[in-house]
Design an enzyme around this catalytic site. Structure first.
Site, PDB file in Angstrom:
ATOM      1  N   ASN A   1       0.852  -1.200   0.000  1.00  0.00           N
ATOM      2  CA  ASN A   1       0.000   0.000   0.000  1.00  0.00           C
ATOM      3  C   ASN A   1       0.879   1.237   0.000  1.00  0.00           C
ATOM      4  O   ASN A   1       1.955   1.243   0.591  1.00  0.00           O
ATOM      5  CB  ASN A   1      -0.901   0.018   1.239  1.00  0.00           C
ATOM      6  CG  ASN A   1      -1.789   1.262   1.288  1.00  0.00           C
ATOM      7  OD1 ASN A   1      -2.375   1.651   0.271  1.00  0.00           O
ATOM      8  ND2 ASN A   1      -1.889   1.889   2.452  1.00  0.00           N
TER       9      ASN A   1
ATOM     10  N   HIS B   1       0.694   5.060   1.306  1.00  0.00           N
ATOM     11  CA  HIS B   1      -0.099   5.850   2.242  1.00  0.00           C
ATOM     12  C   HIS B   1       0.484   7.262   2.345  1.00  0.00           C
ATOM     13  O   HIS B   1       1.683   7.416   2.577  1.00  0.00           O
ATOM     14  CB  HIS B   1      -0.117   5.190   3.626  1.00  0.00           C
ATOM     15  CG  HIS B   1      -0.930   5.961   4.614  1.00  0.00           C
ATOM     16  ND1 HIS B   1      -2.307   5.925   4.611  1.00  0.00           N
ATOM     17  CD2 HIS B   1      -0.574   6.829   5.587  1.00  0.00           C
ATOM     18  CE1 HIS B   1      -2.760   6.729   5.568  1.00  0.00           C
ATOM     19  NE2 HIS B   1      -1.732   7.292   6.167  1.00  0.00           N
TER      20      HIS B   1
ATOM     21  N   SER C   1       4.498   6.975   2.588  1.00  0.00           N
ATOM     22  CA  SER C   1       5.082   5.704   3.013  1.00  0.00           C
ATOM     23  C   SER C   1       4.533   4.567   2.157  1.00  0.00           C
ATOM     24  O   SER C   1       3.357   4.584   1.783  1.00  0.00           O
ATOM     25  CB  SER C   1       4.717   5.398   4.478  1.00  0.00           C
ATOM     26  OG  SER C   1       5.093   6.451   5.337  1.00  0.00           O
TER      27      SER C   1
ATOM     28  N   ASP D   1      -2.883   0.495   7.938  1.00  0.00           N
ATOM     29  CA  ASP D   1      -1.731   1.382   7.708  1.00  0.00           C
ATOM     30  C   ASP D   1      -0.621   1.145   8.725  1.00  0.00           C
ATOM     31  O   ASP D   1       0.236   2.013   8.934  1.00  0.00           O
ATOM     32  CB  ASP D   1      -2.157   2.857   7.708  1.00  0.00           C
ATOM     33  CG  ASP D   1      -3.078   3.191   6.553  1.00  0.00           C
ATOM     34  OD1 ASP D   1      -2.895   2.627   5.464  1.00  0.00           O
ATOM     35  OD2 ASP D   1      -3.999   4.013   6.742  1.00  0.00           O
TER      36      ASP D   1
END
Ligand code: NHR
Ligand code: GAR
Length: 219
Positions: free
Chosen positions: A114, A116, A143, A152
């Site tokens: 992911n 973020h 990030s 997250d």
């Protein structure tokens, strides 16, 4: 040299919106020497521009509209069935906006990334640019992490920083953060495809060694 390597990693991208990160990944993976290819793009919003970007690049797409499912389990079950048809080696969340259930995340353990828009562990969740401004932060950024059940909160692989300027708004900040995103995500996806990145428990391995701290791209 072979034109096509049948073993090159299969990447599936999930997006929800504009798809500018998807575009940066399309552009990177289209380069002749990229060690992986995007086999499909999935979306939870039928109107997302990301779907148009994929179609323009000749990449298969599917939509699983979350508003048509009455539970997260049902939505994730259908999403997973669609994804499994492509047998991806890597699932890339690129502006994907639905929180995923534990079962889903476990199914792709060590194979899902992911991006973020904050310097994690600061500001998990939504509205990160506004929260950084309200806190008076001088430093903000992005990030990239392995996705785990912890929203997250999975192990961070790489970060890029953005300096907050006087007069910045959430929009102006988002724009500069996204410029960094478009540089950083293709680099990390390349590493994964080269087999250089692994998840071992809560630890990121890079070239087989524990990563002492995230890679850090200054401004
Ligand atoms: N799922 C798990 N289990 N773990 C993560 O780390 C995840 C995840 C799903 C998405 C991206 C994440 C981000 O980078 C992500 C990481 C959506 C929300 C959210 O609150 C929060 C974080 C992220 C993505 N979504 C609302 C929801 O109810 C809907 C918001 C909307 O549709 O606009 O799912 O920020
Ligand atoms: C990106 O800035 C990404 O970091 C962020 O949304 C934007 C998507 O842009 N992700 C999240 O906020 C996840 N909750 P894009 O669709 O143009 O790639």
């Amino acid at each position: 040299m072979m034109a096509h390597d049948v073993t090159e990693p299969r990447i599936l991208v999930l997006a929800s919106g504009a798809g500018t990160n998807l575009q940066s990944l399309i552009d990177a993976t289209t380069a002749r020497d990229f060690p992986g290819r995007i086999v499909a793009v999935g979306c939870n919003r039928p109107q997302a521009v990301a779907l148009e970007r994929a179609a323009l690049a000749g990449i298969e797409t599917f939509t699983v509209d979350h508003t048509r499912y009455d539970s997260r389990e049902a939505f994730d079950g259908r999403l997973r069935a669609e994804i499994d048809r492509y047998a991806p080696d890597l699932v890339v969340l690129a502006g994907f906006m639905r929180i995923l259930t534990t079962d889903f995340v476990r199914a792709f353990h060590g194979r899902m990334l992911n991006i973020h828009p904050s310097l994690l562990p600061k500001y998990p969740g939504l509205n990160t640019h506004r929260r950084a401004l309200e806190a008076g932060d001088r430093l903000h950024g992005v990030s990239i992490h392995f996705v785990t059940e912890d929203l997250d909160g999975g192990p961070v692989i790489a970060q890029a920083e953005v300096t907050v300027q006087p007069g910045d708004t959430a929009e102006s900040l988002a724009e500069r953060v996204q410029q960094r995103e478009h540089v950083l995500y293709p680099i990390v996806v390349r590493w994964f495809c080269e087999g250089r990145l692994q998840l071992a428990g809560e630890q990121v391995l890079f070239d087989g060694e524990p990563l002492p701290q995230p890679f850090y791209l200054g401004e």
